[in-house]
Design a protein around this motif. Structure first.
Motif, PDB file in Angstrom:
ATOM      1  N   UNK A  72       1.046  -1.309   0.084  1.00 38.61           N
ATOM      2  CA  UNK A  72      -0.027   0.001  -0.017  1.00 38.61           C
ATOM      3  C   UNK A  72       1.032   1.183  -0.183  1.00 38.61           C
ATOM      4  N   UNK A  73       1.983   1.170   0.695  1.00 32.05           N
ATOM      5  CA  UNK A  73       3.023   2.160   0.663  1.00 32.05           C
ATOM      6  C   UNK A  73       3.559   2.470  -0.741  1.00 32.05           C
ATOM      7  N   UNK A  74       3.968   1.360  -1.258  1.00 29.40           N
ATOM      8  CA  UNK A  74       4.413   1.383  -2.571  1.00 29.40           C
ATOM      9  C   UNK A  74       3.603   2.090  -3.696  1.00 29.40           C
ATOM     10  N   UNK A  75       2.243   1.993  -3.631  1.00 28.37           N
ATOM     11  CA  UNK A  75       1.294   2.742  -4.501  1.00 28.37           C
ATOM     12  C   UNK A  75       0.698   4.029  -3.844  1.00 28.37           C
ATOM     13  N   UNK A  76       1.111   4.414  -2.838  1.00 32.52           N
ATOM     14  CA  UNK A  76       0.813   5.722  -2.302  1.00 32.52           C
ATOM     15  C   UNK A  76      -0.648   5.685  -1.762  1.00 32.52           C
ATOM     16  N   UNK A  77      -0.935   4.670  -1.387  1.00 26.18           N
ATOM     17  CA  UNK A  77      -2.318   4.363  -0.701  1.00 26.18           C
ATOM     18  C   UNK A  77      -2.289   4.697   0.686  1.00 26.18           C
ATOM     19  N   UNK A  78      -1.199   4.539   1.557  1.00 27.53           N
ATOM     20  CA  UNK A  78      -0.744   5.161   2.830  1.00 27.53           C
ATOM     21  C   UNK A  78       0.632   5.660   2.813  1.00 27.53           C
ATOM     22  N   UNK A  79       0.790   6.573   3.651  1.00 25.11           N
ATOM     23  CA  UNK A  79       2.173   6.932   3.662  1.00 25.11           C
ATOM     24  C   UNK A  79       3.053   6.041   4.396  1.00 25.11           C
ATOM     25  N   UNK A  80       4.372   6.385   4.131  1.00 23.54           N
ATOM     26  CA  UNK A  80       5.307   5.637   4.624  1.00 23.54           C
ATOM     27  C   UNK A  80       5.579   5.776   6.179  1.00 23.54           C
ATOM     28  N   UNK A  81       5.209   7.049   6.718  1.00 20.91           N
ATOM     29  CA  UNK A  81       5.276   7.296   8.072  1.00 20.91           C
ATOM     30  C   UNK A  81       4.309   6.711   8.824  1.00 20.91           C
ATOM     31  N   UNK A  82       3.236   6.268   8.335  1.00 20.21           N
ATOM     32  CA  UNK A  82       1.737   6.088   9.071  1.00 20.21           C
ATOM     33  C   UNK A  82       1.958   4.424   8.927  1.00 20.21           C
ATOM     34  N   UNK A  83       2.641   3.693   8.119  1.00 23.58           N
ATOM     35  CA  UNK A  83       2.791   2.388   8.273  1.00 23.58           C
ATOM     36  C   UNK A  83       3.240   1.549   9.378  1.00 23.58           C
ATOM     37  N   UNK A  84       4.366   2.069  10.218  1.00 22.40           N
ATOM     38  CA  UNK A  84       4.561   1.324  11.079  1.00 22.40           C
ATOM     39  C   UNK A  84       3.605   1.677  12.296  1.00 22.40           C
ATOM     40  N   UNK A  85       2.643   2.729  12.470  1.00 26.54           N
ATOM     41  CA  UNK A  85       1.678   2.910  13.291  1.00 26.54           C
ATOM     42  C   UNK A  85       0.742   1.812  12.970  1.00 26.54           C
ATOM     43  N   UNK A  86       0.437   1.500  11.914  1.00 23.45           N
ATOM     44  CA  UNK A  86      -0.848   0.851  11.405  1.00 23.45           C
ATOM     45  C   UNK A  86      -0.345  -0.747  12.046  1.00 23.45           C
TER      46      UNK A  86
END
Length: 332
Positions: A72-86
């Motif tokens: 999802x990060x790769x396709x800009x559907x979520x931000x790289x910063x939000x990924x760890x929190x998710x």
């Protein structure tokens, strides 16, 4: 539902404590559907606890979810910063009792087998707090079939996603005749919070909506291919480069509403008899004109008034051009 306490200090140095309700969603089953649900809930800011009777499935699930989030990060559907929190919001438990403690919503993703569905739901119902909805990811087993003999059957309903759920937003919500209306409203509200496109059925029907529509199309597709009218490849083009282009963002009903200056009623008047002459289905059980006049016309004209059809067609064409540009880019 868990409760956490937070404190803050004002300018005078006084400490204030505030009670915060934390929604805890529970996913039963760590397979592909369960993983997708976990991503959906966590992405929406909800705490997620996963459980599976298989130790092997539990061991692998976090790695699988991390891969989905990375994609999802790769396709800009979520931000790289939000990924760890998710990812941090997703936990696993090895005991069903621990997983269900303080749950505010439960999504069951067990095997598509009636007897197993009954046993799993019975176990969940015997442990989870009263009033907590139990949604099932089943593709075709109505809630009345697996919850009839469960004491908490009033909180059981089908919440059927389309695979893969974390990428396709549509979700079918199918209560049984005995599902509490308050439970249905609670589930609809949760799904909307999770950015799902809810499809609420007023009564149970085998296959629900999505699979019935797909089944009708597949029935004719197999007939056309089996009769050697068309190859499988060319038939697929009829959808992917034809009907599916518009259906991907407006569906078949709105499509035909925009295909006649006078809207859906005029479309049926112009083309209804032509479709019936194809001899595709059991038309004796449904009258297109009656349905158009009694149901479709008011609903579709509320969405797009007759005087607004021309502008809606322009918006449709711009979306089609954007879709064509995307397809031409060959993104993989």
């Amino acid at each position: 539902m868990a409760i956490k306490w937070h404190f803050s200090i004002n300018l005078e140095g006084k400490i204030y404590f505030k009670e915060t309700v934390m929604e805890k969603t529970v996913v039963i089953g760590c397979g592909l559907i369960g993983q997708s649900w976990a991503v959906i809930f966590a992405q929406s800011g909800l705490d997620v606890v996963m459980y599976d009777p298989s130790s092997e499935a539990i061991e692998k699930v976090i790695v699988s979810i991390e891969k989905k989030i990375s994609d999802l990060v790769e396709f800009d559907l979520i931000s790289r910063e939000d990924a760890p929190k998710i990812l941090e919001r997703v936990k696993v438990e090895r005991r069903l009792e621990d997983a269900l403690k303080d749950a505010s919503y439960i999504q069951e993703c067990g095997p598509e087998q009636l007897d197993l569905k009954q046993k799993i739901t019975q176990s969940i119902d015997s442990i989870a707090d009263r009033g907590v909805p139990i949604g099932s990811s089943t593709s075709g087993i109505s809630a009345s079939k697996y919850s009839a003999n469960i004491s908490g059957r009033d909180r059981c309903l089908v919440v059927h996603p389309i695979n893969p759920p974390h990428l396709i937003p549509a979700v079918e919500i199918v209560p049984s005749a005995w599902t509490d209306e308050a439970i249905v409203k609670k589930v609809v509200k949760l799904m909307e919070k999770c950015n799902r496109e809810t499809i609420l059925l007023s009564k149970e029907i085998d296959g629900f909506i999505v699979n019935r529509l797909q089944g009708a199309l597949l029935e004719e597709a197999f007939r056309l291919i089996g009769s050697r009218v068309v190859s499988a490849g060319d038939l697929d083009k009829a959808i992917s480069h034809g009907l599916g282009m518009r259906w991907s963002f407006m569906g078949p009903m709105k499509t035909i509403h925009l295909n006649a200056p006078g809207g859906v009623s005029q479309y049926v008047e112009r083309y209804g008899e032509m479709y019936r002459k194809f001899g595709i289905g059991g038309y004796e059980s449904v009258n297109w004109k009656d349905v158009a006049e009694e149901m479709l016309n008011d609903e579709l004209c509320e969405q797009v008034p007759i005087k607004g059809i021309s502008e809606a067609q322009n918006q449709r064409d711009r979306k089609l051009m954007a879709l064509l540009r995307h397809k031409k880019s060959n993104v993989v």
